[in-house]
Scaffold this motif. Sequence first.
Motif, PDB file in Angstrom:
ATOM      1  N   PHE A  52       0.871  -1.390  -0.022  1.00 51.44           N
ATOM      2  CA  PHE A  52       0.077   0.164   0.071  1.00 51.44           C
ATOM      3  C   PHE A  52       0.909   1.302  -0.166  1.00 51.44           C
ATOM      4  O   PHE A  52       1.300   1.257   1.102  1.00 51.44           O
ATOM      5  N   PHE A  55       4.257   1.104   1.786  1.00 49.45           N
ATOM      6  CA  PHE A  55       4.081  -0.119   3.019  1.00 49.45           C
ATOM      7  C   PHE A  55       3.828  -1.459   2.263  1.00 49.45           C
ATOM      8  O   PHE A  55       3.087  -1.441   1.598  1.00 49.45           O
ATOM      9  N   SER A  77      -1.468  -8.234  15.563  1.00 47.94           N
ATOM     10  CA  SER A  77      -2.380  -7.275  14.921  1.00 47.94           C
ATOM     11  C   SER A  77      -1.566  -6.485  13.783  1.00 47.94           C
ATOM     12  O   SER A  77      -0.452  -6.075  14.079  1.00 47.94           O
ATOM     13  N   GLY A  78      -2.144  -6.366  12.618  1.00 46.54           N
ATOM     14  CA  GLY A  78      -1.549  -5.406  11.374  1.00 46.54           C
ATOM     15  C   GLY A  78      -0.495  -6.341  10.849  1.00 46.54           C
ATOM     16  O   GLY A  78       0.515  -5.584  10.256  1.00 46.54           O
ATOM     17  N   CYS A  79      -0.172  -7.495  10.869  1.00 42.93           N
ATOM     18  CA  CYS A  79       0.688  -8.210  10.371  1.00 42.93           C
ATOM     19  C   CYS A  79       0.444  -8.867   8.807  1.00 42.93           C
ATOM     20  O   CYS A  79       1.293  -9.336   8.195  1.00 42.93           O
ATOM     21  N   GLY A  80      -0.905  -8.555   8.375  1.00 41.31           N
ATOM     22  CA  GLY A  80      -1.207  -8.630   7.033  1.00 41.31           C
ATOM     23  C   GLY A  80      -2.294  -9.927   6.847  1.00 41.31           C
ATOM     24  O   GLY A  80      -2.193 -10.146   5.770  1.00 41.31           O
ATOM     25  N   LYS A  81      -2.922 -10.455   7.997  1.00 41.73           N
ATOM     26  CA  LYS A  81      -3.380 -11.683   7.699  1.00 41.73           C
ATOM     27  C   LYS A  81      -4.787 -11.368   6.799  1.00 41.73           C
ATOM     28  O   LYS A  81      -5.107 -12.015   6.228  1.00 41.73           O
ATOM     29  N   THR A  82      -5.338 -10.181   7.412  1.00 40.45           N
ATOM     30  CA  THR A  82      -6.562 -10.117   6.475  1.00 40.45           C
ATOM     31  C   THR A  82      -6.428  -9.611   5.195  1.00 40.45           C
ATOM     32  O   THR A  82      -7.139  -9.996   4.043  1.00 40.45           O
ATOM     33  N   THR A  83      -5.262  -8.927   4.926  1.00 38.43           N
ATOM     34  CA  THR A  83      -4.739  -8.554   3.538  1.00 38.43           C
ATOM     35  C   THR A  83      -4.579  -9.833   2.703  1.00 38.43           C
ATOM     36  O   THR A  83      -5.189 -10.011   1.504  1.00 38.43           O
TER      37      THR A  83
HETATM   38  N1  LIG Z   1      -6.228  -0.207   2.018  1.00 39.95           N
HETATM   39  C1  LIG Z   1      -5.147  -0.140   2.865  1.00 39.95           C
HETATM   40  N2  LIG Z   1      -4.513   1.087   2.588  1.00 39.95           N
HETATM   41  C2  LIG Z   1      -3.262   1.237   3.255  1.00 39.95           C
HETATM   42  N3  LIG Z   1      -2.837   0.519   4.264  1.00 39.95           N
HETATM   43  C3  LIG Z   1      -3.414  -0.778   4.385  1.00 39.95           C
HETATM   44  C4  LIG Z   1      -4.544  -1.115   3.901  1.00 39.95           C
HETATM   45  N4  LIG Z   1      -5.218  -2.396   4.209  1.00 39.95           N
HETATM   46  C5  LIG Z   1      -4.187  -2.727   5.206  1.00 39.95           C
HETATM   47  N5  LIG Z   1      -3.163  -1.593   5.298  1.00 39.95           N
HETATM   48  C6  LIG Z   1      -2.061  -1.997   6.302  1.00 39.95           C
HETATM   49  O1  LIG Z   1      -1.557  -3.233   5.884  1.00 39.95           O
HETATM   50  C7  LIG Z   1      -1.359  -3.849   7.462  1.00 39.95           C
HETATM   51  C8  LIG Z   1      -1.788  -5.111   7.475  1.00 39.95           C
HETATM   52  O2  LIG Z   1      -3.292  -5.064   7.592  1.00 39.95           O
HETATM   53  P1  LIG Z   1      -3.994  -6.279   7.739  1.00 39.95           P
HETATM   54  O3  LIG Z   1      -5.328  -5.595   7.865  1.00 39.95           O
HETATM   55  O4  LIG Z   1      -3.905  -7.240   6.998  1.00 39.95           O
HETATM   56  O5  LIG Z   1      -3.767  -6.665   9.375  1.00 39.95           O
HETATM   57  P2  LIG Z   1      -4.011  -7.823   9.933  1.00 39.95           P
HETATM   58  O6  LIG Z   1      -2.842  -8.856  10.381  1.00 39.95           O
HETATM   59  O7  LIG Z   1      -5.432  -8.127   9.553  1.00 39.95           O
HETATM   60  O8  LIG Z   1      -4.427  -7.234  11.393  1.00 39.95           O
HETATM   61  P3  LIG Z   1      -5.667  -7.361  12.570  1.00 39.95           P
HETATM   62  O9  LIG Z   1      -5.216  -8.721  13.506  1.00 39.95           O
HETATM   63  O10 LIG Z   1      -5.427  -6.139  13.576  1.00 39.95           O
HETATM   64  O11 LIG Z   1      -6.866  -7.478  11.797  1.00 39.95           O
HETATM   65  C9  LIG Z   1      -1.649  -2.824   8.417  1.00 39.95           C
HETATM   66  O12 LIG Z   1      -0.483  -2.250   8.976  1.00 39.95           O
HETATM   67  C10 LIG Z   1      -2.500  -1.825   7.795  1.00 39.95           C
HETATM   68  O13 LIG Z   1      -2.373  -0.523   8.426  1.00 39.95           O
END
Ligand SMILES: Nc1ncnc2c1ncn2[C@@H]1O[C@H](COP(=O)(O)OP(=O)(O)OP(=O)(O)O)[C@@H](O)[C@H]1O
Lengths: 400, 268
Positions: A52, A55, A77-83
Amino acid sequence: MPDHTVWGQCDMMETVAPGAAAARPEGSRPGAVLRRAEARPIIEIDDVVKTFGAFVAVDHVSLTIREGELFALLGGSGCGKTTLLRMLAGFERPTAGRILIGGQDMTDTAPYDRPVNMMFQSYALFPHMTVEANVAFGLRQDRMPRAAIRERVREMLDLVELTPFAKRKPHHLSGGQRQRVALARSLAKHPKVLLLDEPLAALDKKLRERTQLELVGIQERVGTTFVVVTHDQEEAMTMADRVAIMDSGRIIQVDTPHALYEYPNTRFVAEFFGTVNLFEGQLVEDEPDHLLIRCDALANPVYVGHGISAREHATVWIALRPEKLAVSTTRPDAPHNWDRGIVEDIVYLGGISTYHVRLDGGALARVTTQNLERMSAPEITWDDVVYVSWRPDNVVVVTS
Amino acid sequence: MRARPLFLPSALALGLTFLYAPILLLVLFSFNESRLVTVWGGFSLKWYGALFRNEQMLEAALVSLRIATTSATLATVLGTLAALILVRFGRFRGRLLFTGMITAPLVMPEVITGLSLLLLFVSLETTLGWPSGRGVDTIIIAHTTFCTAYVAVVVQSRLGGLDRSVEEAAMDLGARPLKAFLVITLPMLAPALVSGWLLSFTLSLDDLVIASFVAGPASTTLPMVVFSSVRLGVTPEINALATLLVLVATVTILVAAAVLWRQERGQR
Ligand SMILES: Nc1ncnc2c1ncn2[C@@H]1O[C@H](COP(=O)(O)OP(=O)(O)OP(=O)(O)O)[C@@H](O)[C@H]1O
Ligand SMILES: [Mg+2]
């Protein structure tokens, strides 16, 4: 003076990891094991990157998920799982790399054309539709005949035990019921893979623990591949056949919960997956059949009954699980694998007790013992001088 | 017993009187038998009768209703599109400018809006030959312009509060983006659309200044008739008309409130 050595549950440790509410030993799901051994890969993630701006959210991830598996993505949290999950569902396009689903390249396929369904963390139920209509929505998009839709919806509501609530709107349901509507809706189309983003995060602890096992049961019944995102280590242990541990966008280790617990490949995994005592040390003897490690924090050298392959590392870390340590008031005779300390704290949890021992070198060691006898008075108490020891084959050596 | 503080209740009473006494007086005098507006001569409905026999007044009312309905509908469509762009397209070049331009009519003095639209229509006519003369069409365009701003603001706030993943869930289950929007997002936006429409409708019905600028000879709206006849002196007939307008406005507001209230309740 009697020997009050209390061993942890060393022998049982081969199968059951403590800390997991209902850890599933290898082979407790005969069907699953058999299925997995010969299963075809259903999802192949090939060197996927997602950025992104500047990042990097997902950093060169490669993963293979096999048919019928319950696979967990575990990370902070924020390690990219959801992405990563959203790339599998088609809501995000990888910056680089390919994603294959069922052997077909689906990197650029739109979400509505993919044979996977997602269960959203917020459940994302359609507020203006009844439970029934929510579950039927996906089937309607496929222009299924009405009678078949009705039959499938009935079957799905049966599966999640929501039949009496079919005519209700989502906002008249409890959190747990909404969660089950979301599950039924995403399973209704019989997807090849079901993606679940923190499916239990919104539930309270009791309900969550029960639902974990329910989800496993449902997964076994429908036989669909599940990919579950979670940040809860116990949840991953309870539910998953295999777990991928993620940190800052990278996959650190992929293995069964048992292997992750007993054979972590890094300090990060050892610390993230369960509790551990970690000591930094230097390799002083490195033979094919044994190692000798000297740690600054420990008075005696550490003897390990196997070699390590990565010879170039002079600095290593030893990882000792609390239940694989023993506390005793007698001094061991062995030249290695023990240290002396003072009991700083005792945490009594009924079934087990954890001793916090301040070693002479200043480091803290946590030792867990099982309270097997009801009548035995605890022999070790606060401020006692104790000896902490461990067996050579219970030492894990990691090099990074 | 402790004396209750009198300040707040009396301030409230004073405020309410200030706001509503004129309207109550107006409603009361619309039922006045007497021709004199300020002298009570007994109850009568005769001014309502006179109102409904006043051809000019009725015609103007019909014109106003037509303008209000059309421009409210157009403004709802355009305003919703504008809100979608503002909320869904993330950052794009000129977003700030676009936001500013969408909301400018909210703060622009009506005289300026009216004058600039008049200039636009006149120069369009001389260069393109359209619109030929001014009339209902130009008023509709003018009203749509400023009502769009109100709708955009109302819809934008609602859209921003919606969970995006609900629409994604629809797509995940096989709905194409347009279908997901129509079947899932639009129903969830419905309350905002209804209140945006009603707001535009009343604003258009009420507008005198802008309409005066862009009206033509055959397009006299109700406020214009009222204004010009009042200059010759207030008649009880105007009171009757005003009473009816108050009724329409009140019903509109109640409907909007009811729709919003039901939605609020549904969210919980
Ligand atoms: N659309 C976006 N634009 C910019 N940055 C993003 C976007 N989506 C996610 N990120 C960044 O990517 C990183 C990973 O996000 P993600 O949602 O995958 O984390 P996660 O592992 O699911 O965390 P959590 O457990 O908090 O849900 C985060 O630092 C987030 O800020
Ligand atoms: Mg997440």
